[in-house]
Enzyme design. Structure first.
Site: not given
Length: 193
Positions: A72, A109
């Site tokens: 993006r 993560e």
């Protein structure tokens, strides 16, 4: 810092940008409140406001490179680069660029990832703005900073459309300032739970 804390408090463009971003609950997995900028892109005024605010901020900062983080950052980076007279450099995921690349791995993560750019795309001493749509923990942007600094660039600032609440008050990444237009709309988040 958030744009509202830097002279744009009460600016109707900020509200229009925020209102144009859709929150999709539990996407791509349970517990994630996905900030969908595709609805912002459908709103020509809000999309233009987004680019205009960034252009106003960076127009006179002598930036020679706008580096967009996949994917993006590729949407917001090129119009900003064109408007401020800078070149655009894509920072891609692994194996997406032909030719010789330089890479920077980083921890997520749920695992690891990597950003790459073409060797020679950025020259030592060039002033760089890094652009992405969203900052959550800052891991991807920190990797982008490290990648660009390894080739001798000076990263002036990181700019994101959306900043999750956990970044509030943490306005630098690896010593580089962070500028964010909007926070997620909490009313949407609360209603979607």
């Amino acid at each position: 810092m958030f744009a509202e804390e830097n002279g744009l408090h009460g600016d109707p463009r900020i509200k229009a940008i925020s209102d144009a971003i859709r929150v999709v609950p539990h996407f791509p997995k349970q517990g994630i409140m996905f900030q969908d900028i595709t609805t912002l892109l459908l709103d020509q005024k809000a999309f233009k406001y987004t680019v205009d605010i960034f252009v106003d901020r960076y127009r006179d900062k002598k930036i020679s490179v706008v580096a967009g983080v996949e994917a993006r950052g590729f949407i917001f980076g090129p119009p900003i680069a064109l408007a401020i007279g800078a070149k655009f450099v894509p920072l891609r995921k692994p194996r997406k660029l032909p030719g010789e690349v330089i890479s920077e791995a980083y921890v997520l993560e749920y695992g690891t990832d990597c950003l790459e750019m073409h060797v020679g795309a950025v020259q030592p001493g060039e002033s760089v703005l890094i652009v992405d749509d969203l900052v959550a923990t800052g891991g991807t942007l920190s990797a982008a900073i490290r990648l660009l600094e390894r080739v001798g660039a000076e990263v002036v600032e990181c700019a994101c459309v959306i900043g999750l609440p956990q970044v509030k008050g943490n306005w630098t990444l690896n010593g580089v300032p962070l500028y964010v237009l909007v926070e997620p709309r909490l009313d949407d988040l609360e209603c979607s739970l």
